[in-house]
Scaffold this active site. Structure first.
Site, short mmCIF file in Angstrom:
data_model
loop_
_atom_site.label_atom_id
_atom_site.label_comp_id
_atom_site.label_asym_id
_atom_site.label_seq_id
_atom_site.Cartn_x
_atom_site.Cartn_y
_atom_site.Cartn_z
N ASN A 11 0.97 -0.86 0.12
CA ASN A 11 -0.02 0.11 0.22
C ASN A 11 1.03 1.77 0.19
O ASN A 11 1.71 1.44 1.08
CB ASN A 11 -1.13 -0.11 1.00
CG ASN A 11 -1.64 1.08 1.45
OD1 ASN A 11 -1.81 2.13 0.46
ND2 ASN A 11 -2.20 1.61 2.38
N TRP A 12 0.98 1.79 -1.38
CA TRP A 12 2.33 2.79 -1.44
C TRP A 12 1.30 4.55 -0.69
O TRP A 12 2.54 5.65 -0.81
CB TRP A 12 2.28 3.36 -2.85
CG TRP A 12 3.37 2.67 -2.87
CD1 TRP A 12 4.03 1.07 -2.49
CD2 TRP A 12 4.04 2.05 -4.61
NE1 TRP A 12 4.85 0.28 -3.14
CE2 TRP A 12 4.62 0.79 -4.61
CE3 TRP A 12 3.76 2.87 -5.86
CZ2 TRP A 12 5.57 0.78 -5.67
CZ3 TRP A 12 4.57 2.52 -7.09
CH2 TRP A 12 4.95 1.14 -6.84
N LYS A 13 0.47 4.67 -0.72
CA LYS A 13 -0.48 5.28 0.12
C LYS A 13 -0.66 6.78 -0.84
O LYS A 13 -0.63 6.66 -2.09
CB LYS A 13 0.12 5.42 1.83
CG LYS A 13 -0.44 4.62 2.69
CD LYS A 13 -0.27 5.21 4.19
CE LYS A 13 -0.30 3.57 4.87
NZ LYS A 13 -0.11 3.74 5.67
N HIS A 89 -9.99 1.05 4.48
CA HIS A 89 -8.26 1.16 5.05
C HIS A 89 -8.84 2.32 6.41
O HIS A 89 -10.01 3.50 6.37
CB HIS A 89 -7.47 2.31 4.44
CG HIS A 89 -6.29 1.90 5.34
ND1 HIS A 89 -5.72 2.91 5.77
CD2 HIS A 89 -5.48 1.20 4.81
CE1 HIS A 89 -4.87 2.62 5.99
NE2 HIS A 89 -4.41 1.36 5.81
N GLU A 159 -6.05 -4.94 10.40
CA GLU A 159 -5.21 -3.42 10.41
C GLU A 159 -6.06 -3.62 12.29
O GLU A 159 -6.60 -1.70 12.29
CB GLU A 159 -5.52 -2.55 9.42
CG GLU A 159 -4.88 -3.37 8.28
CD GLU A 159 -4.21 -1.76 7.59
OE1 GLU A 159 -3.01 -2.86 6.88
OE2 GLU A 159 -4.51 -1.09 7.55
N GLY A 165 1.58 3.04 10.70
CA GLY A 165 2.13 3.94 11.00
C GLY A 165 2.83 4.54 12.13
O GLY A 165 3.63 3.39 12.52
N SER A 207 2.77 -1.75 10.89
CA SER A 207 4.15 -1.99 11.05
C SER A 207 4.77 -3.06 11.15
O SER A 207 5.94 -4.07 11.57
CB SER A 207 4.04 -1.52 12.86
OG SER A 207 3.99 -0.16 13.14
N GLY A 228 2.56 -0.89 4.79
CA GLY A 228 2.65 0.41 4.49
C GLY A 228 4.23 0.39 3.94
O GLY A 228 4.56 0.43 3.31
P1 PGA Z 1 2.59 0.87 8.19
O1 PGA Z 1 0.41 0.60 6.98
O2 PGA Z 1 3.23 -0.63 7.61
O3 PGA Z 1 2.90 1.55 7.35
O4 PGA Z 1 1.78 0.36 9.33
C1 PGA Z 1 0.03 -0.14 6.98
C2 PGA Z 1 -0.79 0.64 6.38
O5 PGA Z 1 -1.55 1.19 6.81
O6 PGA Z 1 -1.91 -0.19 5.68
#
Ligand code: PGA
Length: 248
Positions: A11-13, A89, A159, A165, A207, A228
């Site tokens: 998930n590159w956001k 999400h 999640e 994050g 994470s 992420g």
């Molecule tokens: P993260 O994000 O791996 O940076 O914690 C995961 C996500 O939001 O899907």
């Protein structure tokens, strides 16, 4: 020993910063294999980034309203080869996404043969375990009326919002992950009737990195991972995938 086939979703956001960085990042990714399916979900503006032939193309959201300025439909995603799409999400739920709108999006995606990657997760853990009831309600509302056959084409992503994050206070342990994966399976079985447990595909996100990936699969009992931050580095993704497929 090899695990059963796993799904690793990137998930590159809103990353990376430029299109040329997106091209380089995708080109450096590991290949899908007999053991692993790789799905990259670029931001919409970079959706046409070239991917390796073995990489599946995913989206990070879909819009259900007609003529939604700035939005895109399941039909449009399907027409450019998108096979997977994240919905629900927590970052979109924070912007107003509800269990009901996620439910509608699941149906739209399924109608266009796109695999919905449906995120569920509690905002925080409390000592009185109210988060369990929160999760049960979220699962029942999000999947309301989704049939047993439809569920077989869905990926459910656990999640925990508190573990996602850079602001995460602590990681979710693999054991904590396992408990909720079992809860998700139990509740989905209730919703759909006697769905055999092996048919519900679950992944964990929050994470995840190259070091802890293996544990979420082996101890956590997931069929894959939703990544992420760690997905923004091709070298890390190669190690992460390598660590996820082989274990003693
Ligand atoms: P993260 O994000 O791996 O940076 O914690 C995961 C996500 O939001 O899907």
């Amino acid at each position: 020993m090899k695990t059963e086939k796993k799904t690793i979703i990137a998930n590159w956001k809103t990353n990376p910063k430029t299109y040329s960085e997106a091209v380089t990042l995708a080109a450096g990714y590991p290949e899908s294999s007999d053991s692993i399916d790789i799905v990259i979900c670029p931001p919409p503006v970079f959706q046409m980034v070239p991917l390796l032939d073995t990489t599946a193309r995913g989206a990070q959201d879909v819009h259900s309203e007609k003529n939604a300025t700035g939005g895109w439909s399941a039909e449009q995603l399907s027409s450019i080869g998108v096979t997977h799409c994240i919905v629900g999400h927590s970052e979109r739920r924070a912007l107003g996404e509800t269990n009901q709108s996620v439910n509608e999006k699941i149906r739209l995606l399924l109608a266009h043969s796109i695999v919905p990657i449906v995120c569920v997760g509690e905002l925080e853990r409390d000592d009185t375990m109210e988060y369990i009831q929160f999760l049960i309600n979220q699962i029942h509302e999000t999947f309301s009326g989704i049939s047993r056959t439809e569920l077989e084409s869905v990926i459910v992503a656990y999640e925990p919002v508190w573990a996602i994050g850079a602001t995460s206070t602590r990681p979710c342990s693999a054991q904590e992950c396992r408990e909720i994966i079992l809860l998700i399976q139990r509740e989905l079985i209730q919703i759909t009737g006697n769905l055999p447990i092996g048919k519900i595909t679950t992944v964990y996100g929050g994470s995840v990195n190259a070091e802890n990936a293996r544990e979420y699969i082996t101890v956590g009992g997931c069929d894959g991972l939703l990544i992420g931050r760690a997905s923004l580095d091709a070298t890390t993704m190669n190690s992460l995938v390598q660590n996820s497929i082989t274990y003693p």
